[in-house]
Design a protein around this motif. Structure first.
Motif, PDB file in Angstrom:
ATOM      1  N   ARG A 184       0.860  -1.192   0.000  1.00 30.32           N
ATOM      2  CA  ARG A 184       0.000   0.000   0.000  1.00 30.32           C
ATOM      3  C   ARG A 184       0.890   1.233   0.000  1.00 30.32           C
ATOM      4  NH1 ARG A 184      -4.113  -2.129   4.785  1.00 30.32           N
ATOM      5  NH2 ARG A 184      -5.045  -3.857   3.581  1.00 30.32           N
ATOM      6  N   TYR A 185       1.351   1.577  -1.196  1.00 29.77           N
ATOM      7  CA  TYR A 185       2.365   2.625  -1.306  1.00 29.77           C
ATOM      8  C   TYR A 185       1.819   4.011  -0.958  1.00 29.77           C
ATOM      9  CZ  TYR A 185       4.823  -1.094  -3.766  1.00 29.77           C
ATOM     10  OH  TYR A 185       5.422  -2.282  -4.092  1.00 29.77           O
ATOM     11  N   GLU A 186       0.526   4.251  -1.217  1.00 29.38           N
ATOM     12  CA  GLU A 186      -0.044   5.554  -0.855  1.00 29.38           C
ATOM     13  C   GLU A 186       0.005   5.765   0.662  1.00 29.38           C
ATOM     14  OE1 GLU A 186      -1.529   3.307  -2.706  1.00 29.38           O
ATOM     15  OE2 GLU A 186      -1.580   4.208  -4.723  1.00 29.38           O
ATOM     16  N   GLU A 187      -0.311   4.696   1.411  1.00 22.82           N
ATOM     17  CA  GLU A 187      -0.217   4.789   2.869  1.00 22.82           C
ATOM     18  C   GLU A 187       1.235   4.942   3.305  1.00 22.82           C
ATOM     19  OE1 GLU A 187      -2.098   1.416   4.575  1.00 22.82           O
ATOM     20  OE2 GLU A 187      -4.087   1.873   3.758  1.00 22.82           O
ATOM     21  N   MET A 188       2.112   4.197   2.667  1.00 25.73           N
ATOM     22  CA  MET A 188       3.530   4.260   3.008  1.00 25.73           C
ATOM     23  C   MET A 188       4.061   5.682   2.870  1.00 25.73           C
ATOM     24  SD  MET A 188       6.704   2.286   1.159  1.00 25.73           S
ATOM     25  CE  MET A 188       6.675   3.421  -0.239  1.00 25.73           C
ATOM     26  N   TRP A 189       3.669   6.353   1.781  1.00 24.44           N
ATOM     27  CA  TRP A 189       4.170   7.708   1.575  1.00 24.44           C
ATOM     28  C   TRP A 189       3.547   8.713   2.538  1.00 24.44           C
ATOM     29  CZ3 TRP A 189       8.301   9.714  -0.245  1.00 24.44           C
ATOM     30  CH2 TRP A 189       9.065   9.007  -1.165  1.00 24.44           C
ATOM     31  N   THR A 190       2.353   8.470   2.993  1.00 25.40           N
ATOM     32  CA  THR A 190       1.789   9.344   4.030  1.00 25.40           C
ATOM     33  C   THR A 190       2.650   9.292   5.285  1.00 25.40           C
ATOM     34  OG1 THR A 190      -0.454   8.956   3.185  1.00 25.40           O
ATOM     35  CG2 THR A 190      -0.262   9.861   5.404  1.00 25.40           C
ATOM     36  N   PHE A 191       3.034   8.101   5.681  1.00 27.63           N
ATOM     37  CA  PHE A 191       3.899   7.957   6.857  1.00 27.63           C
ATOM     38  C   PHE A 191       5.293   8.529   6.600  1.00 27.63           C
ATOM     39  CE2 PHE A 191       1.049   4.114   7.514  1.00 27.63           C
ATOM     40  CZ  PHE A 191       0.273   4.740   8.475  1.00 27.63           C
ATOM     41  N   LEU A 192       5.807   8.326   5.378  1.00 24.52           N
ATOM     42  CA  LEU A 192       7.127   8.865   5.058  1.00 24.52           C
ATOM     43  C   LEU A 192       7.119  10.392   5.066  1.00 24.52           C
ATOM     44  CD1 LEU A 192       8.384   6.486   2.212  1.00 24.52           C
ATOM     45  CD2 LEU A 192       9.356   6.761   4.507  1.00 24.52           C
ATOM     46  N   TRP A 193       6.059  10.993   4.500  1.00 24.50           N
ATOM     47  CA  TRP A 193       5.978  12.454   4.522  1.00 24.50           C
ATOM     48  C   TRP A 193       5.902  12.975   5.952  1.00 24.50           C
ATOM     49  CZ3 TRP A 193       7.828  15.116   0.924  1.00 24.50           C
ATOM     50  CH2 TRP A 193       7.649  14.811  -0.428  1.00 24.50           C
ATOM     51  N   ALA A 194       5.206  12.254   6.817  1.00 25.75           N
ATOM     52  CA  ALA A 194       5.144  12.657   8.234  1.00 25.75           C
ATOM     53  C   ALA A 194       6.537  12.628   8.855  1.00 25.75           C
ATOM     54  CB  ALA A 194       4.192  11.734   8.998  1.00 25.75           C
ATOM     55  N   LEU A 195       7.309  11.598   8.539  1.00 24.70           N
ATOM     56  CA  LEU A 195       8.668  11.502   9.065  1.00 24.70           C
ATOM     57  C   LEU A 195       9.550  12.610   8.502  1.00 24.70           C
ATOM     58  CD1 LEU A 195      10.606   9.866  10.832  1.00 24.70           C
ATOM     59  CD2 LEU A 195      11.089   8.425   8.838  1.00 24.70           C
ATOM     60  N   ILE A 196       9.375  12.918   7.219  1.00 27.66           N
ATOM     61  CA  ILE A 196      10.143  14.006   6.589  1.00 27.66           C
ATOM     62  C   ILE A 196       9.810  15.341   7.244  1.00 27.66           C
ATOM     63  CG2 ILE A 196      10.409  15.316   4.440  1.00 27.66           C
ATOM     64  CD1 ILE A 196      10.021  12.604   2.974  1.00 27.66           C
ATOM     65  N   ILE A 197       8.534  15.568   7.511  1.00 24.45           N
ATOM     66  CA  ILE A 197       8.119  16.823   8.158  1.00 24.45           C
ATOM     67  C   ILE A 197       8.721  16.927   9.564  1.00 24.45           C
ATOM     68  CG2 ILE A 197       6.128  18.050   9.120  1.00 24.45           C
ATOM     69  CD1 ILE A 197       4.524  16.977   6.688  1.00 24.45           C
ATOM     70  N   LEU A 198       8.721  15.838  10.308  1.00 28.71           N
ATOM     71  CA  LEU A 198       9.336  15.850  11.643  1.00 28.71           C
ATOM     72  C   LEU A 198      10.820  16.186  11.554  1.00 28.71           C
ATOM     73  CD1 LEU A 198       7.757  12.736  13.427  1.00 28.71           C
ATOM     74  CD2 LEU A 198       7.310  15.153  13.910  1.00 28.71           C
ATOM     75  N   SER A 199      11.526  15.578  10.607  1.00 27.01           N
ATOM     76  CA  SER A 199      12.960  15.832  10.454  1.00 27.01           C
ATOM     77  C   SER A 199      13.219  17.273  10.036  1.00 27.01           C
ATOM     78  CB  SER A 199      13.555  14.868   9.424  1.00 27.01           C
ATOM     79  OG  SER A 199      13.436  13.527   9.858  1.00 27.01           O
ATOM     80  N   ALA A 200      12.396  17.787   9.125  1.00 26.13           N
ATOM     81  CA  ALA A 200      12.556  19.179   8.694  1.00 26.13           C
ATOM     82  C   ALA A 200      12.290  20.141   9.848  1.00 26.13           C
ATOM     83  CB  ALA A 200      11.609  19.472   7.532  1.00 26.13           C
ATOM     84  N   GLY A 201      11.281  19.818  10.664  1.00 23.14           N
ATOM     85  CA  GLY A 201      11.009  20.661  11.830  1.00 23.14           C
ATOM     86  C   GLY A 201      12.156  20.663  12.816  1.00 23.14           C
ATOM     87  N   ALA A 202      12.765  19.497  13.038  1.00 24.19           N
ATOM     88  CA  ALA A 202      13.918  19.417  13.938  1.00 24.19           C
ATOM     89  C   ALA A 202      15.088  20.223  13.393  1.00 24.19           C
ATOM     90  CB  ALA A 202      14.323  17.961  14.136  1.00 24.19           C
ATOM     91  N   ASP A 203      15.298  20.159  12.079  1.00 20.58           N
ATOM     92  CA  ASP A 203      16.384  20.919  11.458  1.00 20.58           C
ATOM     93  C   ASP A 203      16.146  22.420  11.587  1.00 20.58           C
ATOM     94  OD1 ASP A 203      18.813  21.019   9.685  1.00 20.58           O
ATOM     95  OD2 ASP A 203      17.375  22.053   8.390  1.00 20.58           O
ATOM     96  N   ARG A 204      14.901  22.855  11.383  1.00 21.36           N
ATOM     97  CA  ARG A 204      14.575  24.275  11.511  1.00 21.36           C
ATOM     98  C   ARG A 204      14.756  24.744  12.947  1.00 21.36           C
ATOM     99  NH1 ARG A 204      14.924  29.145   9.583  1.00 21.36           N
ATOM    100  NH2 ARG A 204      13.178  30.507  10.178  1.00 21.36           N
TER     101      ARG A 204
END
Length: 238
Positions: free
Chosen positions: A200-220
């Motif tokens: 279920r790649y659409e679900e997988m990318w939802t979780f991946l985008w959430a992880l990317i957003i968390l990492s970007a927030g930590a970097d900011r």
């Protein structure tokens, strides 16, 4: 060549993740779990790293002036001991701790905190050893103990680098928390494993985008704190 259709499906899902309300609520909840693991694991590692960094710094075991012995026995022993958890990946800690504690949230926190604490202690000690020695030497000459001079003279000078590395550890902890979810700790990693196994790649990318957003927030956040520290340091210097 036979794998290209699957690659195309994964890439197509990247721009078309699942975003219905119920699934987004699940994503936010699991992102909160991953974030909690990362924060608590980082705090644990920084406590261990701060104490270990002071103990492992070479300045605590050797004179600041005059000839130095190559190494002292206790210092070498502590450095060797600290290398043991540093040599083990957090997933290995996770698998070991699951056998001891079961599927407990403490597994993820300790699996991040213990090896990261050993790494942080080593890096903190090296940052302190590389700092200018004049202020610490002056405090020792005035009668301060080694640890007092180290804390009040050298630590403030190295604080910018210590803070910067601490935020780097936090960013790493976010990824580690997700990886630990795959081995049963829960959070985004666990949901990612389920989605990927089910293709279920659409679900997988939802979780991946959430992880990317968390990492970007930590970097900011890291950038803002470092900038504020530089401004404060420049003001005190002036």
């Amino acid at each position: 060549p036979g794998g290209w259709p699957q690659v195309s499906a994964v890439l197509a899902a990247m721009v078309n993740p699942r975003v219905d309300g119920a699934f987004l609520r699940l994503t936010v909840e699991e992102a909160g779990v991953t974030l909690a693991y990362a924060v608590l694991g980082t705090v644990t590692s920084l406590v261990l790293g701060a104490v270990g960094g002071l103990v492992l710094t070479e300045r605590l075991w050797t004179p600041l002036a005059g000839p130095r012995r190559w190494r002292t026995g206790p210092w070498l022993g502590l450095r060797t001991l600290a290398a043991v958890p540093r040599s083990m990946h957090e997933v290995v800690f996770g698998l070991l701790l699951i056998n001891i504690l079961g599927l407990d949230p403490l597994v993820a926190v300790l699996a991040i905190g213990l090896p990261y604490g050993a790494v942080t202690a080593k890096v903190f000690a090296e940052l302190l050893d590389e700092s200018p020695v004049e202020a610490e030497r002056s405090l020792r000459a005035a009668g301060a103990s080694k640890i007092t001079a180290l804390v009040f003279a050298t630590v403030p000078h190295a604080l910018g680098d210590l803070v910067s590395y601490s935020f780097y550890r936090f960013e790493c902890a976010l990824r580690s928390a997700a990886v630990l979810g795959i081995v049963g700790a829960g959070g985004l990693g666990f949901q990612l494993a389920l989605s990927f196994t089910s293709l279920r790649y659409e679900e997988m990318w939802t979780f991946l985008w959430a992880l990317i957003i968390l990492s970007a927030g930590a970097d900011r956040w890291s950038s803002l704190v470092r900038r504020r520290h530089r401004v404060a340091a420049a003001g005190s210097g002036a």
